[in-house]
Design a protein around this motif. Structure first.
Motif, PDB file in Angstrom:
ATOM      1  N   SER A 578     102.615  38.501  13.926  1.00 59.38           N
ATOM      2  CA  SER A 578     101.774  39.903  14.408  1.00 59.38           C
ATOM      3  C   SER A 578     100.524  40.816  14.325  1.00 59.38           C
ATOM      4  O   SER A 578      99.080  41.301  14.763  1.00 59.38           O
ATOM      5  CB  SER A 578     102.828  40.750  15.115  1.00 59.38           C
ATOM      6  OG  SER A 578     103.077  41.244  13.500  1.00 59.38           O
ATOM      7  N   VAL A 579      99.803  39.666  12.883  1.00 60.13           N
ATOM      8  CA  VAL A 579      99.774  40.793  11.934  1.00 60.13           C
ATOM      9  C   VAL A 579      98.007  40.200  12.203  1.00 60.13           C
ATOM     10  O   VAL A 579      97.013  40.912  12.345  1.00 60.13           O
ATOM     11  CB  VAL A 579      99.724  40.600  10.685  1.00 60.13           C
ATOM     12  CG1 VAL A 579      98.611  41.738   9.674  1.00 60.13           C
ATOM     13  CG2 VAL A 579     100.691  42.015  10.809  1.00 60.13           C
ATOM     14  N   ARG A 580      98.437  38.855  11.997  1.00 58.31           N
ATOM     15  CA  ARG A 580      96.943  38.178  11.796  1.00 58.31           C
ATOM     16  C   ARG A 580      95.986  37.727  13.998  1.00 58.31           C
ATOM     17  O   ARG A 580      95.624  37.589  13.912  1.00 58.31           O
ATOM     18  CB  ARG A 580      97.630  36.166  11.551  1.00 58.31           C
ATOM     19  CG  ARG A 580      96.457  35.861  11.970  1.00 58.31           C
ATOM     20  CD  ARG A 580      97.056  34.251  10.329  1.00 58.31           C
ATOM     21  NE  ARG A 580      96.636  33.599  10.846  1.00 58.31           N
ATOM     22  CZ  ARG A 580      98.540  33.415  10.954  1.00 58.31           C
ATOM     23  NH1 ARG A 580      99.061  33.375  10.336  1.00 58.31           N
ATOM     24  NH2 ARG A 580      98.918  32.414  11.340  1.00 58.31           N
ATOM     25  N   VAL A 581      97.017  37.960  14.296  1.00 58.39           N
ATOM     26  CA  VAL A 581      96.454  37.549  15.841  1.00 58.39           C
ATOM     27  C   VAL A 581      96.517  38.299  16.895  1.00 58.39           C
ATOM     28  O   VAL A 581      97.197  39.269  16.866  1.00 58.39           O
ATOM     29  CB  VAL A 581      97.198  36.471  16.789  1.00 58.39           C
ATOM     30  CG1 VAL A 581      97.034  36.257  17.873  1.00 58.39           C
ATOM     31  CG2 VAL A 581      97.790  35.044  15.636  1.00 58.39           C
ATOM     32  N   PRO A 582      95.647  38.907  17.697  1.00 62.45           N
ATOM     33  CA  PRO A 582      94.904  40.555  17.724  1.00 62.45           C
ATOM     34  C   PRO A 582      95.588  39.845  19.533  1.00 62.45           C
ATOM     35  O   PRO A 582      96.400  39.599  19.754  1.00 62.45           O
ATOM     36  CB  PRO A 582      93.638  40.345  19.028  1.00 62.45           C
ATOM     37  CG  PRO A 582      92.548  39.331  17.557  1.00 62.45           C
ATOM     38  CD  PRO A 582      94.034  38.105  17.379  1.00 62.45           C
ATOM     39  N   ARG A 583      96.313  41.809  19.578  1.00 66.39           N
ATOM     40  CA  ARG A 583      97.510  41.372  21.255  1.00 66.39           C
ATOM     41  C   ARG A 583      97.291  40.855  21.553  1.00 66.39           C
ATOM     42  O   ARG A 583      96.013  41.157  22.789  1.00 66.39           O
ATOM     43  CB  ARG A 583      97.912  42.983  20.919  1.00 66.39           C
ATOM     44  CG  ARG A 583      98.553  43.761  20.366  1.00 66.39           C
ATOM     45  CD  ARG A 583      99.796  44.669  20.592  1.00 66.39           C
ATOM     46  NE  ARG A 583      99.840  45.529  19.787  1.00 66.39           N
ATOM     47  CZ  ARG A 583      99.906  46.107  18.633  1.00 66.39           C
ATOM     48  NH1 ARG A 583      98.569  46.976  18.393  1.00 66.39           N
ATOM     49  NH2 ARG A 583     100.772  47.461  17.913  1.00 66.39           N
ATOM     50  N   GLY A 584      97.625  39.982  23.110  1.00 64.58           N
ATOM     51  CA  GLY A 584      97.185  39.893  23.849  1.00 64.58           C
ATOM     52  C   GLY A 584      96.393  38.601  23.912  1.00 64.58           C
ATOM     53  O   GLY A 584      95.398  37.868  24.871  1.00 64.58           O
ATOM     54  N   ALA A 585      96.351  38.294  22.660  1.00 63.44           N
ATOM     55  CA  ALA A 585      95.597  37.004  22.541  1.00 63.44           C
ATOM     56  C   ALA A 585      95.952  35.925  22.980  1.00 63.44           C
ATOM     57  O   ALA A 585      95.177  34.682  23.764  1.00 63.44           O
ATOM     58  CB  ALA A 585      95.303  36.106  20.964  1.00 63.44           C
ATOM     59  N   GLY A 586      97.318  35.231  23.073  1.00 64.95           N
ATOM     60  CA  GLY A 586      97.851  34.331  23.728  1.00 64.95           C
ATOM     61  C   GLY A 586      97.724  34.420  24.893  1.00 64.95           C
ATOM     62  O   GLY A 586      97.928  33.406  26.012  1.00 64.95           O
ATOM     63  N   ALA A 587      98.221  35.344  25.791  1.00 67.36           N
ATOM     64  CA  ALA A 587      97.815  35.600  27.203  1.00 67.36           C
ATOM     65  C   ALA A 587      96.637  34.987  28.047  1.00 67.36           C
ATOM     66  O   ALA A 587      96.493  34.899  28.786  1.00 67.36           O
ATOM     67  CB  ALA A 587      98.605  36.993  27.996  1.00 67.36           C
ATOM     68  N   ALA A 588      95.134  35.235  26.670  1.00 67.47           N
ATOM     69  CA  ALA A 588      94.414  35.463  27.612  1.00 67.47           C
ATOM     70  C   ALA A 588      93.645  34.136  27.172  1.00 67.47           C
ATOM     71  O   ALA A 588      93.131  33.464  27.865  1.00 67.47           O
ATOM     72  CB  ALA A 588      93.382  36.182  26.421  1.00 67.47           C
TER      73      ALA A 588
END
Length: 591
Positions: A578-588
């Protein structure tokens, strides 16, 4: 108005400004004391970060070291600048996203271990205390010359000023004080550089003047400098003469050490959002670049001015050396500090300045009747003395005095805050007395700050060497202990608490042991176990370069121990993600 009075007015006005800002910005809570309430504008934080990062080593010593050696000492310039880029890109945004107050707090939570947090506190204190010695050295040097007091008195005055605004204001007061200090120090560095560049080359931009034609000789300035220094038996100014291995290791040590400096990292905890941390890092780089692009020109021009003062008319190896009784006022002034000394070894009443260690130059020296180099110049005075050597107006000299103090005090305050926060927040609050009230924690933070200032002052009374050399050792310690654990904490989900603790201890102990073996305990001459010269270094690796090896050991031990023990808990691995990957990156990425 005489120079002393002018110095007193300018320096006194700057001190009054700092204290006034601290009173106005007084911290009323632990959030304001540790992180300025997370309300600092990115541009302001960028300016404060630049002042925090550009220490006495940057302002006073770096150009002096470049002046004394030339190209080989540009490692300081490359290492510190490259390290800041590393910090801005790889650490600052992620640490801000984690949302903690201190570096040990991040390490303790990420590695789910109070022990890891305590080890991080130890590493932070060792690094910060070593670093702050260089700042106190810079304060003493500046006070000794410009306010005509002894070094001890100068250190005590500087410590009192830091105490007033750091203990009172905490991070909130320090932040806005550092903004003012940045303005003072950058003007103090660039204004005399512009004057001197115009004098020597007719070009008002120092970094361009460095490559312009020298007015007196009508040849490129660097070519003129190369000719003069080689005529006196010194190495070519623009040539590379050091070990390539040592140069690479030292530059890397400075880079990763910069990225692991706790007092700079905590500056990114003061902005409202993660995006602001990125913007403030970018602004800080702009503000830092102004000084760092100017430093090589300042170093070269200072060396040229010094030699042309001693050998007027560019006649280096002749009998036209300056008579001691006719030495200029600036030399007399610096002689009183003990940082510039003369010994008439051949009794001719003139100042011989040359490289007596050059065996090939011995015949020339003997033909001239010279019995050894007679002038010793401390590298730390070159930037401070440069305006006097160039005979610039008195207000410029006073401005340089204020700038040198601003650079030293701004970084000292940041380091002392990092130490204070580690003791009050990471030891007292988290380990010794978890139930302490916010008011009690704030008082503990201020008391810790007071003790840290007292310790820094005591150590500054017996500095181990040039400010930049001392700071370089601190960077090596940061490189070997703090930087690797931060990188692994952000970018590796597999490293566990056992690996992190083992890695930090291995890196720190190895680096300290190597440094103490050649430099002595607390770097005090005479306490070293082995002679400090290249012939005795292991594989020719200098003590100030060994931080890179310590970092490699830290990484290797952490990964080996982690892979030999259990994986971190699933919630910790998700935290890292969660710290390394921006929120919503997976969904996008799924659209």
């Amino acid at each position: 108005m005489d120079q002393y009075t002018l110095n007193l007015i300018v320096v006194g006005a700057s001190f009054a400004l700092y204290i006034g800002i601290a009173i106005y910005s007084r911290a009323a809570s632990t959030g304001e004391f540790y992180a300025a309430g997370r309300g600092v504008h990115p541009v302001m934080n960028g300016m404060a970060t630049a002042a925090d990062w550009m220490s006495a080593a940057s302002f006073i010593s770096m150009a002096g070291l470049i002046a004394s050696v030339g190209y080989d000492n540009s490692t300081y310039l490359m290492g510190w600048t490259g390290g800041y880029v590393l910090l801005a890109m790889l650490l600052a945004p992620y640490l801000r996203k984690f949302g903690k107050f201190t570096v040990p707090e991040f390490i303790g939570d990420r590695f789910y271990s109070p022990t890891a947090r305590i080890v991080a506190v130890v590493c932070l204190i060792v690094v910060s205390v070593t670093y702050v010695i260089g700042q106190m050295t810079g304060v003493g040097v500046t006070f000794a010359r410009f306010l005509e007091v002894d070094t001890t008195t100068g250190l005590l005055i500087g410590a009192a000023i830091v105490f007033m605004y750091a203990v009172l204001g905490g991070m909130k007061g320090i932040t806005y004080t550092q903004v003012a200090q940045y303005i003072v120090l950058i003007l103090a560095y660039t204004v005399p550089a512009v004057f001197i560049s115009l004098q020597l080359t007719g070009n008002p931009i120092p970094m361009f003047g460095l490559f312009s034609e020298h007015n007196a000789s009508s040849q490129p300035l660097l070519a003129q400098l190369d000719q003069i220094v080689t005529d006196l038996g010194f190495n070519q100014y623009t040539g590379h003469h050091d070990s390539t291995l040592n140069t690479a290791l030292f530059t890397m040590s400075l880079m990763i050490g910069t990225a692991g400096l706790p007092h700079v990292i905590i500056r990114f905890f003061t902005v409202p959002r993660v995006a602001d941390a990125r913007w403030s890092a970018g602004w800080a780089l702009v503000f830092i670049a102004i000084l760092y692009l100017t430093a090589p020109a300042v170093g070269a021009m200072a060396r040229l001015n010094l030699i042309e003062t001693i050998y007027p008319g560019n006649a280096a190896v002749t009998e036209s050396a300056l008579e001691y009784e006719q030495r200029p006022e600036w030399m007399r002034n610096w002689e009183t500090t003990g940082l510039l000394t003369f010994e008439d070894k051949n009794g001719d009443g003139r100042i011989q300045f040359y490289n007596e260690g050059n065996a090939d130059f011995a015949t020339t020296a003997e033909e001239n009747g010279w019995s050894g180099n007679e002038l010793t110049v401390n590298n730390d005075i070159m930037v401070l003395a440069n305006p006097e050597i160039a005979n610039l107006p008195g207000w410029v000299i006073a401005l340089v005095a204020a700038g040198g103090l601003a650079a030293a005090l701004s970084t000292a305050a940041g380091l002392l805050l990092a130490i204070s926060s580690a003791i009050s927040h990471d030891l007292i609050k988290s380990v010794i007395n978890p139930n302490i009230s916010e008011k009690g924690e704030l008082m503990a933070a201020r008391v810790s700050m007071g003790f840290a200032i007292a310790l820094a002052t005591w150590l500054g009374l017996n500095p181990p060497g040039f400010a930049a050399q001392t700071v370089a050792l601190a960077f090596g310690l940061a490189a070997s202990s703090i930087f690797p654990v931060l990188m692994m904490g952000i970018f590796s989900k597999r490293v566990n608490n056992k690996g992190a603790i083992a890695g930090m201890l291995a890196g720190l102990i190895f680096t300290l042991a190597y440094v103490f073996a050649y430099k002595g305990f607390l770097f005090i001459p005479g306490t070293n176990l082995l002679p400090d010269n290249a012939a005795n270094w292991v594989f020719g690796i200098s003590p100030v370069s060994v931080g890179t090896i310590g970092a490699i050991i830290n990484f290797a031990v952490a990964y080996f121990v982690s892979n030999a023990t259990e994986s971190p808990p699933q919630e910790i691995q998700e935290l890292v993600e969660s710290v390394r990957v921006p929120r919503g990156a997976g969904a996008a990425s799924n659209h």
